[in-house]
Design an enzyme around this catalytic site. Sequence first.
Site, short mmCIF file in Angstrom:
data_model
loop_
_atom_site.label_atom_id
_atom_site.label_comp_id
_atom_site.label_asym_id
_atom_site.label_seq_id
_atom_site.Cartn_x
_atom_site.Cartn_y
_atom_site.Cartn_z
N TYR A 1 -5.00 -42.68 65.11
CA TYR A 1 -3.91 -42.48 63.60
C TYR A 1 -2.90 -43.16 64.37
O TYR A 1 -2.39 -42.91 64.94
CB TYR A 1 -3.23 -40.83 63.02
CG TYR A 1 -3.87 -41.28 61.43
CD1 TYR A 1 -3.42 -41.92 61.15
CD2 TYR A 1 -5.26 -40.16 61.51
CE1 TYR A 1 -3.78 -41.57 59.45
CE2 TYR A 1 -5.61 -40.86 60.14
CZ TYR A 1 -5.00 -41.18 59.40
OH TYR A 1 -5.13 -41.07 57.32
N GLU B 1 0.03 -44.73 62.30
CA GLU B 1 1.44 -45.09 61.02
C GLU B 1 2.64 -45.63 61.94
O GLU B 1 2.81 -44.33 62.42
CB GLU B 1 1.74 -43.76 60.23
CG GLU B 1 0.12 -43.61 59.24
CD GLU B 1 0.26 -42.76 58.30
OE1 GLU B 1 0.79 -41.42 58.67
OE2 GLU B 1 -0.80 -42.47 57.35
N ASP C 1 -0.23 -66.68 48.31
CA ASP C 1 -1.93 -65.60 48.48
C ASP C 1 -2.46 -67.18 48.90
O ASP C 1 -3.58 -67.58 47.79
CB ASP C 1 -2.41 -65.01 47.08
CG ASP C 1 -3.45 -64.17 47.14
OD1 ASP C 1 -4.14 -64.52 48.36
OD2 ASP C 1 -3.88 -63.46 46.50
N THR D 1 -6.35 -62.97 52.92
CA THR D 1 -7.34 -62.47 54.08
C THR D 1 -7.64 -63.07 55.17
O THR D 1 -7.14 -64.01 55.73
CB THR D 1 -8.49 -62.23 52.65
OG1 THR D 1 -8.81 -63.31 52.60
CG2 THR D 1 -8.58 -61.68 51.68
N LYS E 1 -12.22 -64.35 55.15
CA LYS E 1 -13.05 -65.72 54.08
C LYS E 1 -12.80 -66.38 55.21
O LYS E 1 -13.48 -66.97 56.06
CB LYS E 1 -11.67 -65.64 52.65
CG LYS E 1 -12.22 -64.82 52.30
CD LYS E 1 -11.50 -64.57 50.44
CE LYS E 1 -11.76 -63.12 50.23
NZ LYS E 1 -10.32 -63.26 48.74
N ARG F 1 -12.65 -57.98 57.71
CA ARG F 1 -12.36 -57.96 56.77
C ARG F 1 -11.56 -57.71 56.71
O ARG F 1 -10.60 -56.28 57.69
CB ARG F 1 -13.64 -56.77 55.92
CG ARG F 1 -14.54 -57.41 55.86
CD ARG F 1 -15.14 -56.36 54.64
NE ARG F 1 -14.75 -57.05 53.02
CZ ARG F 1 -15.14 -58.25 52.77
NH1 ARG F 1 -16.14 -58.72 52.89
NH2 ARG F 1 -15.10 -58.21 51.29
C1 PLP Z 1 -10.00 -61.49 47.79
C2 PLP Z 1 -8.90 -62.24 47.02
C3 PLP Z 1 -8.37 -60.99 47.45
C4 PLP Z 1 -8.75 -59.82 47.72
O1 PLP Z 1 -9.33 -59.82 48.67
P1 PLP Z 1 -10.15 -58.44 48.80
O2 PLP Z 1 -10.44 -58.31 50.78
O3 PLP Z 1 -11.07 -58.49 48.90
O4 PLP Z 1 -9.27 -56.98 48.54
C5 PLP Z 1 -7.11 -62.16 46.94
N1 PLP Z 1 -6.77 -63.01 46.23
C6 PLP Z 1 -6.86 -63.83 46.45
C7 PLP Z 1 -6.80 -65.25 45.75
C8 PLP Z 1 -8.60 -64.00 46.59
O5 PLP Z 1 -9.24 -65.08 46.92
#
Ligand code: PLP
Length: 479
Positions: free
Chosen positions: A65, A67, A242, A271, A274, A280
């Site tokens: 942990y 935090e 994002d 993220t 990707k 992840r």
């Molecule tokens: C995939 C994605 C997310 C969410 O990601 P998670 O790890 O699945 O929560 C947020 N914003 C965009 C633009 C995404 O493509």
Amino acid sequence: MSSPNAESTAFRSALEVIRAVEPRIADAIGAELADQRESLKLIASENYASPATLLAMGNWFSDKYAEGTVGRRFYAGCQNVDTVEALAAEHARELFGASHAYVQPHSGIDANLVAFWAILADRVESPALKRAQVRQVNDLTEEDWFALRRELGDQRMLGMSLDAGGHLTHGFRPNISGKMFDQRSYGTDPATGLIDYDRVAAAAREFRPLILVAGYSAYPRKVNFRIMREIADSVGATFMVDMAHFAGLVAGKVFTGDFDPVPHAHIVTTTTHKSLRGPRGGMVLCGPELADQVDRGCPMVLGGPLPHVMAAKAVALAEARRPDFADYAQRIVDNAQALAEGLLGRGATLVTGGTDNHLVLIDVSGYGLTGRQAEQALLDSGIVTNRNAVPQDPNGAWYTSGIRIGTPALTTRGLGAAEMDATAELIHTVLSQTTPGSNADGTPSKAKYVLDPALADKVSRQATDLLSTHPLYPSVTLT
Ligand SMILES: *Cc1c(COP(=O)(O)O)cnc(C)c1O
């Protein structure tokens, strides 16, 4: 580079240890590798993390942990977690040229929630929110909770519409962001499929959002973040990007200048799993103005961080800082363009007529199919994609009229332009030979379809052949 032998030994030993406790889990892990090796994975949001990244997650950091933030933890004994988190953040800052990086978010949605709360805390005069930040949120009195709801309730967000490629977490109803904000969206030009910046500016002037969000999960083009920042500035909005989908293209310097979000946005979320090819997880980048608020992500939004995942983030970010990652990122885009050309040349309709990032959106209504029918027919043929709405989709978000395909994963496997053309041929073959099915009462179905199983088998074999020259994790043998 570690020796290939070390990678095989590591995974084999891990499975042996797991098998002794729950053999069905060991089997499932082995089966997943076999399935991933055999399928033509074109899911735009997926990739294959390196053995080093995967292995960094399977250890005792999972038990800690921690935090708080580096050097300021609510738990004792976090010195090694501090090392890990500080290194991951340093790699992130250096890689993206950001002054601050927060690497604790467990996923992309968490990163966005951290960013939203940081912006609200920075911008909105809310005594209840200030009190909430001093104490843990679950210590909020009932009265403060209602005050918080009142004080924050009518803040506005302007983001890209879902059917134009925006994301659920950008203020849409099924997600909590849609309950936190009064949301309005900007779409794309119906004629070109491209973002029309004049219309975004007009929407911003009219709606006057607190937050302007850019970023997408199904828009096949670059976004000019310099122009978006000017629009945000003109209405006093905080500009958030994002980059969950295209972080790898930013890291690999394919998106530079006006197309690199980091110098233009007040805050950037992503993220890590990707196109960035890490574990992840999520991450927030920002300047010094928002850094303190972002660092309050735990406990405002997050529970304890995942130190084992932060270790894997550090490993993946270190990989992304190496020169060969820039080459990888460029090949992702080259491959997407080769795939788009291969499809266009065979008569497919693509949203925006092509791509300049890692993804291609096929409008399958040109084949007389819904996205749902196309997705299943392709899956029967060993080609893994996902259905996705197209702008102004007549079939809605469930059946859809689109198939989204992306190249980060196949590019990691080493496939190139020639294989992309062969992939386009397989996709076109399946879609042009699939016909819509009908319901028991004879009415047309949006889900059922007819595809000759012999053809599906043949395409599956061809897909496997295509992959056989580019094995996944060639250094790893489990038996
Ligand atoms: C995939 C994605 C997310 C969410 O990601 P998670 O790890 O699945 O929560 C947020 N914003 C965009 C633009 C995404 O493509």
